[in-house]
Design a protein around this motif. Structure first.
Motif, PDB file in Angstrom:
ATOM      1  N   PHE B  34       0.836  -1.197   0.000  1.00  0.00           N
ATOM      2  CA  PHE B  34       0.000   0.000   0.000  1.00  0.00           C
ATOM      3  C   PHE B  34       0.869   1.243   0.000  1.00  0.00           C
ATOM      4  CE2 PHE B  34      -3.832  -2.356   0.802  1.00  0.00           C
ATOM      5  CZ  PHE B  34      -3.456  -3.403   1.620  1.00  0.00           C
ATOM      6  N   SER B  97       1.900  -6.054   3.190  1.00  0.00           N
ATOM      7  CA  SER B  97       0.869  -6.753   3.939  1.00  0.00           C
ATOM      8  C   SER B  97       1.067  -8.259   3.924  1.00  0.00           C
ATOM      9  CB  SER B  97      -0.486  -6.416   3.320  1.00  0.00           C
ATOM     10  OG  SER B  97      -1.508  -7.194   3.870  1.00  0.00           O
ATOM     11  N   ILE B  99      -0.768 -11.933   5.994  1.00  0.00           N
ATOM     12  CA  ILE B  99      -1.872 -12.390   6.832  1.00  0.00           C
ATOM     13  C   ILE B  99      -1.341 -13.434   7.791  1.00  0.00           C
ATOM     14  CG2 ILE B  99      -4.046 -13.621   6.928  1.00  0.00           C
ATOM     15  CD1 ILE B  99      -4.834 -12.431   4.339  1.00  0.00           C
ATOM     16  N   ILE B 103      -5.477 -12.288  10.637  1.00  0.00           N
ATOM     17  CA  ILE B 103      -5.317 -10.858  10.884  1.00  0.00           C
ATOM     18  C   ILE B 103      -4.384 -10.274   9.837  1.00  0.00           C
ATOM     19  CG2 ILE B 103      -4.422  -9.131  12.476  1.00  0.00           C
ATOM     20  CD1 ILE B 103      -6.976 -10.292  13.469  1.00  0.00           C
ATOM     21  N   VAL B 104      -4.830  -9.167   9.250  1.00  0.00           N
ATOM     22  CA  VAL B 104      -3.967  -8.456   8.312  1.00  0.00           C
ATOM     23  C   VAL B 104      -2.882  -7.751   9.110  1.00  0.00           C
ATOM     24  CG1 VAL B 104      -3.826  -6.604   6.625  1.00  0.00           C
ATOM     25  CG2 VAL B 104      -5.834  -8.079   6.680  1.00  0.00           C
ATOM     26  N   GLN B 106       0.338  -5.280   8.715  1.00  0.00           N
ATOM     27  CA  GLN B 106       1.020  -4.382   7.804  1.00  0.00           C
ATOM     28  C   GLN B 106       2.297  -3.885   8.449  1.00  0.00           C
ATOM     29  OE1 GLN B 106      -0.887  -1.323   5.608  1.00  0.00           O
ATOM     30  NE2 GLN B 106      -2.831  -2.399   5.502  1.00  0.00           N
ATOM     31  N   PHE B 108       5.291  -1.111   7.960  1.00  0.00           N
ATOM     32  CA  PHE B 108       5.477   0.156   7.277  1.00  0.00           C
ATOM     33  C   PHE B 108       6.943   0.452   7.019  1.00  0.00           C
ATOM     34  CE2 PHE B 108       1.325   2.098   7.069  1.00  0.00           C
ATOM     35  CZ  PHE B 108       0.591   1.285   7.909  1.00  0.00           C
TER      36      PHE B 108
END
Lengths: 112, 117
Positions: B34, B97, B99, B103-104, B106, B108
């Motif tokens: 993302f 990302s 899983i 639960i996702v 992420q 950064f």
């Protein structure tokens, strides 16, 4: 528009005091996460609370979640000057590789 | 936790030039990455979802021809700001990302500060 709204937008406290930040969201969620961001830096994941949990602890952090009110709070106990940062809540609507929706954030200033 | 890197961390460019920002997952494979943008003292706003091997999905109001995204491998996504203008100056943050347990998660990157003169 941002789903999450946080209050207060800014908070200034003395070292040793507790800091409480609140977050509200609008849609149903799978989980809610809190992140910390030092000025001009990336995000650090603090804690995740699932939608079926009501409270979670991690060190000096305590997170609550009230899905009926669509709100969460982050409590930092015995704050330190190093806790000075912006704090964001983020929600994910479901399972799968979905993006997070971030709240507007609370800028915390801890005075030494 | 998993590590995500971004390069460059800071870039200053002249108006009209294009700038490429790389986002790498260093120790895991990410089929989805993302891209977020953050203006000073504001929150992160999702720009687009980058899917490995397919076209990116852009959020409403984000110009796909302005912000080109390429996710050529499971560990690399690039964001190119084409013909950058001063209003594109911002902090760009990517996340990768995975899983785990439904639960996702992420992770950064450290962000890229873009300043367009």
């Amino acid at each position: 528009s941002q789903q999450g709204e946080e209050d207060p937008q800014a908070l200034s406290i003395q070292e040793g005091e507790n800091a409480t930040m609140n977050c509200s969201y609008k849609t149903s969620i799978n989980n809610l996460q809190w992140y910390r961001q030092n000025s001009g830096r990336g995000l650090v994941h603090l804690i995740l609370i699932r939608s079926n949990e009501r409270e979670k602890h991690s060190g000096r952090l305590r997170v609550t979640l009230d899905t009926s009110k669509k709100s969460s709070s982050l409590l930092i106990t015995a704050s330190r000057a190093a806790d000075t940062a912006s704090y964001f809540c983020a929600t994910a609507k479901g399972t799968g590789r979905r993006a997070l929706t971030f709240g507007s954030g609370t800028r915390l200033q801890v005075q030494p | 936790g998993a590590v995500v890197s971004q390069h460059p961390s800071r870039v200053i460019c002249k108006s009209g030039t294009s700038v490429k920002i790389e986002c790498r997952s260093l120790d895991f494979q990410a089929t989805t990455m993302f891209w977020y943008r953050q203006f000073p003292k504001k929150s992160l706003m999702l720009m687009a979802t980058s899917n490995e091997g397919s076209k990116a999905t852009y959020e409403q109001g984000v110009e796909k021809d302005k912000f080109l995204i390429n996710h050529a491998s499971l560990t690399l996504s690039t964001l190119t700001v084409t013909s950058a203008h001063p209003e594109d100056s911002s902090f760009y943050i990517c996340s990768a990302s995975t899983i785990a347990g439904g639960i996702v998660e992420q992770f950064f990157g450290p962000g890229t500060r873009l300043t367009v003169l």
